[in-house]
Motif scaffolding. Structure first.
Motif, PDB file in Angstrom:
ATOM      1  N   LEU A 159       7.612  -8.503  -7.909  1.00  0.00           N
ATOM      2  CA  LEU A 159       6.713  -7.265  -8.493  1.00  0.00           C
ATOM      3  C   LEU A 159       5.558  -6.790  -7.461  1.00  0.00           C
ATOM      4  CD1 LEU A 159       5.613  -5.151 -10.709  1.00  0.00           C
ATOM      5  CD2 LEU A 159       4.294  -7.214 -11.635  1.00  0.00           C
ATOM      6  N   MET A 195      10.720  -4.910  -8.816  1.00  0.00           N
ATOM      7  CA  MET A 195       9.901  -3.790  -9.568  1.00  0.00           C
ATOM      8  C   MET A 195       8.900  -3.326  -8.732  1.00  0.00           C
ATOM      9  SD  MET A 195       9.807  -4.969 -13.509  1.00  0.00           S
ATOM     10  CE  MET A 195       8.874  -3.376 -14.109  1.00  0.00           C
ATOM     11  N   ILE A 224       7.468   3.776 -12.326  1.00  0.00           N
ATOM     12  CA  ILE A 224       7.963   2.361 -11.932  1.00  0.00           C
ATOM     13  C   ILE A 224       9.282   2.460 -11.112  1.00  0.00           C
ATOM     14  CG2 ILE A 224       8.755   0.003 -12.722  1.00  0.00           C
ATOM     15  CD1 ILE A 224       7.009   0.635 -15.429  1.00  0.00           C
ATOM     16  N   ASN A 231       2.615  -4.460  -6.657  1.00  0.00           N
ATOM     17  CA  ASN A 231       1.540  -3.403  -7.421  1.00  0.00           C
ATOM     18  C   ASN A 231       1.312  -2.520  -6.341  1.00  0.00           C
ATOM     19  OD1 ASN A 231      -0.373  -6.039  -9.068  1.00  0.00           O
ATOM     20  ND2 ASN A 231       1.388  -4.678  -9.911  1.00  0.00           N
ATOM     21  N   ASP A 286       5.303  -1.650  -9.556  1.00  0.00           N
ATOM     22  CA  ASP A 286       4.286  -1.351 -10.440  1.00  0.00           C
ATOM     23  C   ASP A 286       4.911  -1.926 -11.854  1.00  0.00           C
ATOM     24  OD1 ASP A 286       2.144  -0.595  -9.064  1.00  0.00           O
ATOM     25  OD2 ASP A 286       2.602   1.521  -9.168  1.00  0.00           O
ATOM     26  N   ALA A 287       3.995  -2.354 -12.886  1.00  0.00           N
ATOM     27  CA  ALA A 287       4.334  -2.924 -14.014  1.00  0.00           C
ATOM     28  C   ALA A 287       4.087  -2.157 -15.171  1.00  0.00           C
ATOM     29  CB  ALA A 287       3.524  -4.189 -14.130  1.00  0.00           C
ATOM     30  N   GLY A 288       3.201  -0.999 -15.093  1.00  0.00           N
ATOM     31  CA  GLY A 288       3.161  -0.113 -16.232  1.00  0.00           C
ATOM     32  C   GLY A 288       2.130  -0.728 -17.132  1.00  0.00           C
ATOM     33  N   HIS A 302      -0.823   0.919 -13.924  1.00  0.00           N
ATOM     34  CA  HIS A 302       0.280   0.189 -13.030  1.00  0.00           C
ATOM     35  C   HIS A 302       0.193  -1.121 -12.995  1.00  0.00           C
ATOM     36  CE1 HIS A 302       0.503   4.454 -10.786  1.00  0.00           C
ATOM     37  NE2 HIS A 302      -0.502   4.442 -11.498  1.00  0.00           N
ATOM     38  N   HIS A 361       7.909   5.078  -2.431  1.00  0.00           N
ATOM     39  CA  HIS A 361       7.011   5.082  -3.566  1.00  0.00           C
ATOM     40  C   HIS A 361       5.615   5.338  -3.040  1.00  0.00           C
ATOM     41  CE1 HIS A 361       5.016   4.404  -7.177  1.00  0.00           C
ATOM     42  NE2 HIS A 361       6.056   3.907  -8.005  1.00  0.00           N
TER      43      HIS A 361
END
Length: 323
Positions: A113, A86, A75, A115, A88-90, A122, A210
């Motif tokens: 956020l 952010m 992340i 994705n 990705d959120a995990g 993710h 990323h």
């Protein structure tokens, strides 16, 4: 906290390695690598369970960008003056530890956020991050996938539709240049690669990329053919990323050691090209997938790349499907 450390495969990573142990060397056994991978380990449940116990490690990069390791995919976080962004959120099971890691980066709320694709490791945390006030942005296919039941054959698992709060409210299908919280981002649309919903995120001023799951650092990657992925797409996505980076670019992979660079990205690209060509040549001779796995077309790379979740046998099967 660490600054520009180059992390090694962690204990958390070694725990994940046990996913692949049973499938190593099964070419002549009862299950294919693919079957063993899915059947023996109940993969999705195992990953959720491991995430609940995992620690979150923060690596500070530059220009107020950090990367959090430990909740599914890596992340990235930009901490602006008034809010955080952010990438990705995990996995939801790590929410308390992610919240603490975010708080350690500053009191600002998460306002955006992004994705990188639809996979649960993710996007599982989308709902709680949205509930905290963040707008979710993603490729249009990520929204489509999250809104519908998704079957991933290689995981022997069907994901139900995501709750309304987890669905991206803003989508795109071509490259975008945006400014969130004073951070200039280039949102890069890859052709179908790991899935059909992959994007990369370039932090323009910080020169940080990323790549999402189009790049796995130091480990064989998964390719989700069930939702549009392909080996040729993976290779093309890496080539596109390589065209955008230089020797000073920090590259954040979807999985593997979270602080990487152009040279490591190129090594990943070149490995995939070699394995694809090896597998294609054997398949062209009329060899079955089991025969190709037994022939060991990844052998030259296994010592370095074959030490994590995706075993040499499974990776060979995934490549075979796409050539």
């Amino acid at each position: 906290m660490s600054t520009l450390q180059v992390p090694k495969l962690t204990r958390r990573g070694f725990c994940m390695c046990c996913v692949g142990i049973a499938s190593a060397g099964v070419a002549g056994g009862w299950l294919s690598p693919r079957e063993a991978y899915a059947e023996a380990h109940q993969l999705v449940g195992m990953i959720r369970g491991a995430a609940a116990k995992a620690d979150i490690t923060t690596y500070k990069l530059r220009g107020n960008v950090a990367v959090l390791e430990g909740s599914g995919g890596n992340i990235a976080v930009f901490a602006g003056k008034h809010g955080k962004v952010m990438i990705d959120a995990g996995i939801t099971a790590t929410q308390p530890k992610i919240e603490q890691a975010l708080a350690d980066l500053g009191r600002q709320p998460v306002t955006h956020l992004v994705n990188t694709h639809w996979h649960f490791d993710h996007a599982d945390g989308n709902e709680w991050i949205h509930a905290a006030g963040a707008k979710i942005i993603a490729h249009e296919n990520t929204k489509k996938r999250l809104m519908q039941t998704q079957r991933v054959e290689d995981w022997d698992y069907s994901f139900p539709p995501s709750p309304a709060g987890a669905i991206p409210s803003e989508t795109f299908a071509t490259d975008q240049h945006v400014d969130f919280e004073g951070c200039k981002l280039h949102l890069i649309c890859y052709e179908p690669a790991h899935t059909d919903s992959d994007i990369g995120v370039h932090f323009v001023e910080q020169n940080i990329l990323h790549t999402g799951d189009t790049y796995w650092n130091g480990i064989y990657p998964f390719i989700d053919y069930s939702t549009g992925g392909s080996i040729d797409g993976k290779i093309a996505a890496c080539a596109k990323s390589l065209s955008m980076v230089d020797d000073k670019t920090i590259v954040i992979p979807g999985h593997g050691a979270p602080v990487s660079n152009k040279a490591e990205l190129k090594a990943f690209h070149d490995m995939m090209v070699s394995v694809r060509d090896n597998v294609a040549a054997l398949k062209a001779k009329g060899m079955s997938v089991g025969e190709v796995v037994a022939a060991g077309p990844t052998a030259a790379f296994d010592k370095f790349w074959g030490k994590f979740v995706i075993t040499p046998g499974l990776f060979t099967e995934l490549v075979y499907e796409g050539v």
